[in-house]
Scaffold this motif. Sequence first.
Motif, short mmCIF file in Angstrom:
data_model
loop_
_atom_site.label_atom_id
_atom_site.label_comp_id
_atom_site.label_asym_id
_atom_site.label_seq_id
_atom_site.Cartn_x
_atom_site.Cartn_y
_atom_site.Cartn_z
N ALA A 155 0.77 -1.31 0.15
CA ALA A 155 0.12 0.03 0.02
C ALA A 155 0.81 1.26 0.03
N ALA A 156 1.80 1.25 0.82
CA ALA A 156 2.63 2.47 0.93
C ALA A 156 3.67 2.89 -0.60
N VAL A 168 12.01 8.06 -7.15
CA VAL A 168 13.41 8.53 -7.10
C VAL A 168 13.55 9.83 -7.58
N LEU A 169 14.22 10.66 -6.71
CA LEU A 169 14.47 11.96 -6.84
C LEU A 169 15.92 12.04 -7.82
N TRP A 185 12.67 6.06 -1.50
CA TRP A 185 11.31 6.50 -1.05
C TRP A 185 10.21 5.63 -1.57
N GLU A 186 9.17 5.44 -0.81
CA GLU A 186 7.90 4.95 -1.28
C GLU A 186 7.42 5.55 -2.44
N ASP A 191 6.74 14.66 -4.08
CA ASP A 191 8.13 15.24 -4.62
C ASP A 191 8.61 15.81 -3.62
N THR A 192 7.59 16.84 -3.00
CA THR A 192 8.00 17.71 -2.00
C THR A 192 8.74 17.14 -0.72
#
Length: 287
Positions: A155-156, A168-169, A185-186, A191-192
């Motif tokens: 779910a996450a 992915v940033l 990150w999930e 994005d912030t």
Amino acid sequence: MRLIIQAAALISVIQAWGMFMHQRVVRRAGRPLIRYGPLFPREQERIQNLNYIYNCNDVEALWMLRMKRAAFAGLVETFRSRGLLQDSINTSVEEYFKQVLFAIGELRGEVIRIPSGQTPPKIRGSPRWYPYFKDCIGAIDGTHVTARVSRSQSAAYRGRKHYTSQNVLAAVDFDLKFTYVLAGWEGSAHDTNILTDSMSRPDGINIPDGKFYLGDAGYACRPGILPPFRKTRYHLNEFSGRNYPRTAQELFNLRHSSLRVTVERAFGALKNRFKILDQKPFHPYST
């Protein structure tokens, strides 16, 4: 007489040994045979595959390795000379995969370069962007990469995509080169929030004073990040045909979008070259 007794004793011992060995053979013949894996054919196939990789041409190397032979040989030599990897045939695929990932990570200082801080030639040489974006050093955005996680975590990791993924940033310059990447990150993370986490890390994204990255409307306006005007036309296809900008905000958004599209092109080139990023991974998420 003594010799006869010794000879009879020796014959008895030989007979007893013969009977023992015969019974042992009979017992073993009644047992089911244990067949081990075909080690030799498997090893032979491994050698054939390696020889095929070593002796292929550049076209085949690009298809298998996503790089030409010279680049692959140089990468292997770099790993060996620096002691990052060693030849081994007794390591599982999962263990060696982690070792290769670690070795590639050790080259991050050479593969990912820090922005120079100078005005990029693409901006300096165009009246559309100079001097308005002279302090811009690149563009940032997030992209979704498929992830294999347990059902309790799905779910996450399931955001706006229909599959589980990680967000992915990445930051790129205007030469389509990545200058920063943050993975892990999930897929449901905004994005912030990912950018805030990156800027709070000691080894996070580094934005020199007075410089900035271009971000889309999902990012808030903050020092080092310049998003477009909200509730205003932004995407390039909205200005196609005779739909020219009518206000100063729309003109700014058009030029902002034409520059920020660089990060989208970089993601497209990356995923087109490494198809595994858009396919279901065979390795667990922790890897």
